[in-house]
Design an enzyme around this catalytic site. Sequence first.
Site, short mmCIF file in Angstrom:
data_model
loop_
_atom_site.label_atom_id
_atom_site.label_comp_id
_atom_site.label_asym_id
_atom_site.label_seq_id
_atom_site.Cartn_x
_atom_site.Cartn_y
_atom_site.Cartn_z
N ASP A 23 -18.93 108.80 -87.12
CA ASP A 23 -20.23 108.44 -87.70
C ASP A 23 -21.33 108.39 -86.65
OD1 ASP A 23 -18.69 106.27 -86.75
OD2 ASP A 23 -19.77 104.81 -87.95
N GLU A 208 -17.80 96.62 -72.16
CA GLU A 208 -19.02 97.41 -72.37
C GLU A 208 -20.22 96.46 -72.39
OE1 GLU A 208 -19.32 99.11 -76.28
OE2 GLU A 208 -20.84 100.57 -75.69
O1 LIG Z 1 -20.11 102.05 -77.92
C1 LIG Z 1 -19.77 101.44 -78.93
N1 LIG Z 1 -19.33 100.17 -78.84
C2 LIG Z 1 -18.92 99.45 -79.90
N2 LIG Z 1 -18.96 99.92 -81.15
C3 LIG Z 1 -19.42 101.18 -81.32
C4 LIG Z 1 -19.84 101.98 -80.25
N3 LIG Z 1 -20.25 103.16 -80.75
C5 LIG Z 1 -20.09 103.09 -82.08
N4 LIG Z 1 -19.58 101.91 -82.43
C6 LIG Z 1 -19.29 101.39 -83.78
O2 LIG Z 1 -18.08 101.96 -84.21
C7 LIG Z 1 -18.15 102.18 -85.60
C8 LIG Z 1 -17.05 103.09 -86.06
O3 LIG Z 1 -17.19 104.38 -85.58
C9 LIG Z 1 -19.58 102.67 -85.78
O4 LIG Z 1 -20.00 102.51 -87.11
C10 LIG Z 1 -20.33 101.76 -84.82
O5 LIG Z 1 -20.72 100.56 -85.49
#
Ligand SMILES: O=c1[nH]cnc2c1ncn2[C@@H]1O[C@H](CO)[C@@H](O)[C@H]1O
Length: 359
Positions: A23, A208
């Site tokens: 996504d 992160e």
């Molecule tokens: O870098 C990130 N850190 C934490 N969550 C993330 C990151 N990138 C995306 N998502 C989260 O993972 C969900 C599922 O794909 C996304 O909808 C987003 O809310």
Amino acid sequence: MPTPMTPEAIRRAPKVLLHDHLDGGLRPNTVIELADTIGYTDLPTTDPAALGTWFRDAADSGSLVRYLETFAHTCGVMQSEQALVRVAAEAAEDLAADGVVYAEVRYAPELFEPSGLSLEQVVEAVQEGFRLGERNTGNKIRIGTLLCAMRQNEGWLRIAELAVRYRDAGVVGFDIAGPEAGFPPTRGLDAFEYLRQQNAHFTIHAGEAFGLPSIWEAIQHCGTDRLGHGVRIVDDVTRDADGSVHIGRLAGFVRDKRIPLEMCPSSNVQTGAAKSIAEHPIGLLTDLRFRVTVNTDNRLMSGCTMSSEFGALVDAFGYGWSDLQWFTVNAMKSAFIGFDERLALINEVIKPGYAELMA
Ligand SMILES: O=c1[nH]cnc2c1ncn2[C@@H]1O[C@H](CO)[C@@H](O)[C@H]1O
Ligand SMILES: [Zn+2]
């Protein structure tokens, strides 16, 4: 004579991607077309180029929580079986066109429950899309799926069980994603315990937007196989006045156990986890021979591809083909598919590909 490291040559080099959100990788044009079909009216613009820029700018906020707000639009337009099939197929095509030979693509099935689909229907639609995309492309690619639970929601075990139920249908592992601060991985120990008992694989976004305690819990309480990002492990690495480097106990554990770090440089600059690519801890961690891998995180929000991430590292750190091969072999070794398949890709695809570029 080695092939010059142009963007086109880097695109042709075989690459392996372990951390890419489904996504977070839609084509801007697809977002607009799906919004139109589904009747989603909240997009900030319906011009593809302007929308691409909007996602990058909105995500470039210095905060993970604000970065994540942009996903309301991508998830908003993916609320049907057809949309999920299309987005997954295009992801496979785009990754293959970028020279990615193996990718693990992740998403959170629960985010598509508002469509009325069951979790099983969501998973089956995405799997169908990946298979379609793998077949549609001239370049050979293999996609493995990771299912995420969202940290801020309950019910991680339900998603872990879903991942195990579909393990023979292309789902290769589990992850937790979403806001890190305030939602430690120990909130869902039952899910990780279940996965370990099932001999299943998982990774955890950690280190992160939060520091060492998050990484420590992910490893020592949950037993994670890999770390999503893991950038903050550098907080446990210190440099003395004379320049000598001291590796602390946790960082030493991560390095000694060869725990893979799924590093995503552009995304980290946007969320404030790193100041710039040149100052990204990936340089130091690579020098210290941690098991570093390079990833995109979100191709749409971070405006990157696997090739552009490699290109940015080549520019910032002067890496050559042997370094790019090292990242790629690290990633392939760390993948959640079986040992035989990993070995075959390393020996039959990755090493010959780089040998040709280095000859
Ligand atoms: O870098 C990130 N850190 C934490 N969550 C993330 C990151 N990138 C995306 N998502 C989260 O993972 C969900 C599922 O794909 C996304 O909808 C987003 O809310
Ligand atoms: Zn991520």
